[in-house]
Motif scaffolding. Structure first.
Motif, mmCIF file in Angstrom:
data_model
loop_
_atom_site.group_PDB
_atom_site.id
_atom_site.type_symbol
_atom_site.label_atom_id
_atom_site.label_comp_id
_atom_site.label_asym_id
_atom_site.label_seq_id
_atom_site.Cartn_x
_atom_site.Cartn_y
_atom_site.Cartn_z
ATOM 1 N N ARG A 106 140.920 41.839 21.775
ATOM 2 C CA ARG A 106 139.769 41.011 22.142
ATOM 3 C C ARG A 106 138.579 41.426 21.295
ATOM 4 O O ARG A 106 138.328 42.630 21.122
ATOM 5 N N PRO A 107 137.826 40.442 20.775
ATOM 6 C CA PRO A 107 136.723 40.750 19.855
ATOM 7 C C PRO A 107 135.628 41.617 20.476
ATOM 8 O O PRO A 107 134.815 42.170 19.745
ATOM 9 N N ASP A 108 135.600 41.772 21.805
ATOM 10 C CA ASP A 108 134.583 42.664 22.368
ATOM 11 C C ASP A 108 135.063 44.123 22.345
ATOM 12 O O ASP A 108 134.344 45.018 22.779
ATOM 13 N N GLY A 109 136.265 44.348 21.832
ATOM 14 C CA GLY A 109 136.767 45.714 21.713
ATOM 15 C C GLY A 109 135.921 46.508 20.721
ATOM 16 O O GLY A 109 135.523 45.981 19.694
ATOM 17 N N THR A 110 135.632 47.771 21.059
ATOM 18 C CA THR A 110 134.781 48.568 20.163
ATOM 19 C C THR A 110 135.538 49.742 19.549
ATOM 20 O O THR A 110 135.087 50.320 18.576
ATOM 21 N N ARG A 111 136.694 50.098 20.128
ATOM 22 C CA ARG A 111 137.443 51.197 19.540
ATOM 23 C C ARG A 111 138.011 50.762 18.198
ATOM 24 O O ARG A 111 138.353 49.600 18.005
ATOM 25 N N PRO A 112 138.118 51.707 17.229
ATOM 26 C CA PRO A 112 138.734 51.331 15.950
ATOM 27 C C PRO A 112 140.161 50.836 16.189
ATOM 28 O O PRO A 112 140.780 51.172 17.206
ATOM 29 N N VAL A 113 140.648 50.043 15.263
ATOM 30 C CA VAL A 113 141.938 49.390 15.445
ATOM 31 C C VAL A 113 142.862 49.746 14.288
ATOM 32 O O VAL A 113 142.457 49.689 13.123
#
Ligand SMILES: Cc1cc2nc3c(=O)[nH]c(=O)nc-3n(C[C@H](O)[C@H](O)[C@H](O)COP(=O)(O)OP(=O)(O)OC[C@H]3O[C@@H](n4cnc5c(N)ncnc54)[C@H](O)[C@@H]3O)c2cc1C
Lengths: 241, 199
Positions: A106-113
């Motif tokens: 989800r684009p509100d995710g803030t952890r690195p991917v």
């Protein structure tokens, strides 16, 4: 409870990704939208009433009634040769979805991917890259893309252009381009160590591809100290261990 | 007239085989799971049944092995559309494991090493319908397929046959599991094509 409805999609356009894989650009009236990483069910029905279904990941970010699928032709397959060779623009296709609420970013995710894809396993990961761009997200992404040879790259043009905050590493297993530093070979701990994130950064990890590939990569991530619950997997695979 | 896919013929049909709607036959054994494969050492392995009154029945690996085993041959139907027929397993019937369990709970939440859960009615676990299996095709069950031990409930879609099974919690109320919370059907009968919520 509302049933996931079958939609009749129309093939708007075909884009060849490689000689054996193509992207089907579909218009699906009534499409409810989707999250990056979800898939659809495709149902084919013959004139005698026989019908069969397969799952395909969505390659595109949500965009109204437009949905892209990318299908790899599997020799002797029942469905993928039809989708990659027989289907032409204007043809209709029965689709149901979106399906899957786990393997999603989800684009509100803030952890690195960290995205790790093998072969056609790149498809749902590309949807995540596209959703990130569409949302103007600055979440740092790293992609490890394992494939046999340079000619098998999907989305080659799009991934060639630098995207700020996205690092792309190609891992070739059979043939490398001239002057390529890494010898051809399957993914190793060193690859994931160099191209991925340290476990302390607590990245969200998405691993997708054939079963053996997903098993290897998720074992490597666990051994590197990543939390099992941070590793989400999708196995397209034909055969298991 | 229903929908026809122009130019689609499909594989030559084997009229002798009847599959649930929307399924196709495979001869290999695909793998589906949402995360990494947990590795559970046998000396720390344990299986438990927790009743609604808070009582727990436990079995170590040796204790499970000492119970009478059965060798069911069953058909598997995965919600990702493949079916595999005539698979041979070895394991302990849940009727055996439930023999001394006192409970009137109607619901079960199965939980696994690695955190997976799935729910089903208790009656679907009993009367010869379910096993805790530890061998597939004459060999010890591979970790990717749920080893050391997995639940086998072949009359439901395969996600109900929890891999790496650790225990069964008996409940008076239904508690949706992992895929059931993520949009899949609560019961999952392949013959009624109960793939997703609302099917
Ligand atoms: C959640 C999910 C998402 C998926 N997303 C995609 C996607 O985005 N793009 C995509 O191309 N496919 C995807 N797949 C795989 C797809 O559903 C089909 O399995 C695939 O297209 C083969 O179908 P078929 O009818 O052509 O082959 P089948 O007739 O089903 O199989 C023919 C033979 O090919 C083998 N085989 C099956 N799949 C593969 C494979 N992937 N590679 C090599 N051999 C194989 C089979 O074991 C069999 O022996 C996904 C699968 C799942 C479960």
């Amino acid at each position: 409870m509302r049933r996931l409805a079958w939609h009749v999609a129309k093939l708007a356009e075909i884009r060849d990704e490689t000689p054996t894989a193509r992207t089907l650009v579909l218009d699906i009236p009534g499409w409810p939208g989707h999250l990056a990483g979800q898939h659809v069910d495709v149902r084919l029905t013959a004139e005698d009433g026989y019908s069969t279904q397969r799952s395909y990941s969505i390659a595109s970010a949500a965009d109204g009634e437009r949905v892209d699928l990318t299908v790899q032709r599997v020799a002797d397959g029942e469905v993928s040769p039809y989708l990659t060779e027989e289907l032409r623009p204007g043809d209709e296709l029965e689709i149901r979805g979106p399906v899957g609420g786990w393997f999603v970013w989800r684009p509100d995710g803030t952890r690195p991917v960290l995205l790790v894809g093998g072969g056609s396993g790149i498809v749902p990961l590309m949807a995540m890259i596209r959703a990130r761009e569409q949302a103007g997200s600055r979440t740092p992404f790293r992609l490890l893309y394992s494939l046999r040879e340079p000619g098998e790259r999907y989305y080659a043009e799009e991934l060639r252009k630098p995207i700020s905050g996205l690092d792309v590493t190609y891992l070739y297993t059979r043939v490398v381009p001239d002057g390529w530093a890494r010898p051809a070979g399957r993914v190793t701990v060193a690859d994931v160590n160099t191209g991925g994130w340290p476990a302390e950064f607590r990245p969200e990890c998405f691993v997708c591809g054939p079963t053996g590939f997903v098993e290897t990569v998720s074992d490597i991530l666990l051994a590197m100290g990543h939390d099992a619950t941070a590793i989400k997997t999708e196995r397209f695979g034909p055969t298991g261990g | 007239m229903g929908f026809i896919s122009r130019g689609f013929r499909g594989r030559p049909r084997d009229e002798g085989v009847k599959l649930p709607p929307g399924q196709y036959l495979v001869h290999d054994f695909p793998v589906l799971s949402a995360g990494p494969t947990p590795r559970v050492p046998l000396d720390r392995w344990e299986f438990a049944i927790d009743t609604e009154d808070g009582k727990t029945h436990r079995w170590s690996w040796q204790e499970l092995m000492a119970l009478p085993s059965e060798t069911p041959t069953v058909d598997l139907h995965c919600v990702t559309k493949w079916s595999k027929l005539g698979t041979a397993w070895k394991g302990v019937s849940l009727d055996t494991l439930f023999a001394d369990v006192e409970s009137s709970a109607e619901y079960a939440l199965v939980y696994s090493y690695g955190g997976y859960t799935t729910n089903l009615p208790v009656e679907d676990l009993l009367d010869g319908k379910a096993w805790i299996t530890y061998e597939f095709d004459g060999e010890e069950l591979a970790p990717a397929h749920g080893g050391p031990a997995r639940l086998l409930v072949p009359h439901l879609y395969l996600w109900k046959s929890a891999k790496w099974v650790q225990g069964i919690r008996l409940l008076n109320e239904d508690w949706p599991g992992f895929w059931e919370t993520a949009g899949y059907h609560n019961y999952g009968d392949p013959w009624r094509e109960q793939r997703y919520q609302g099917d």
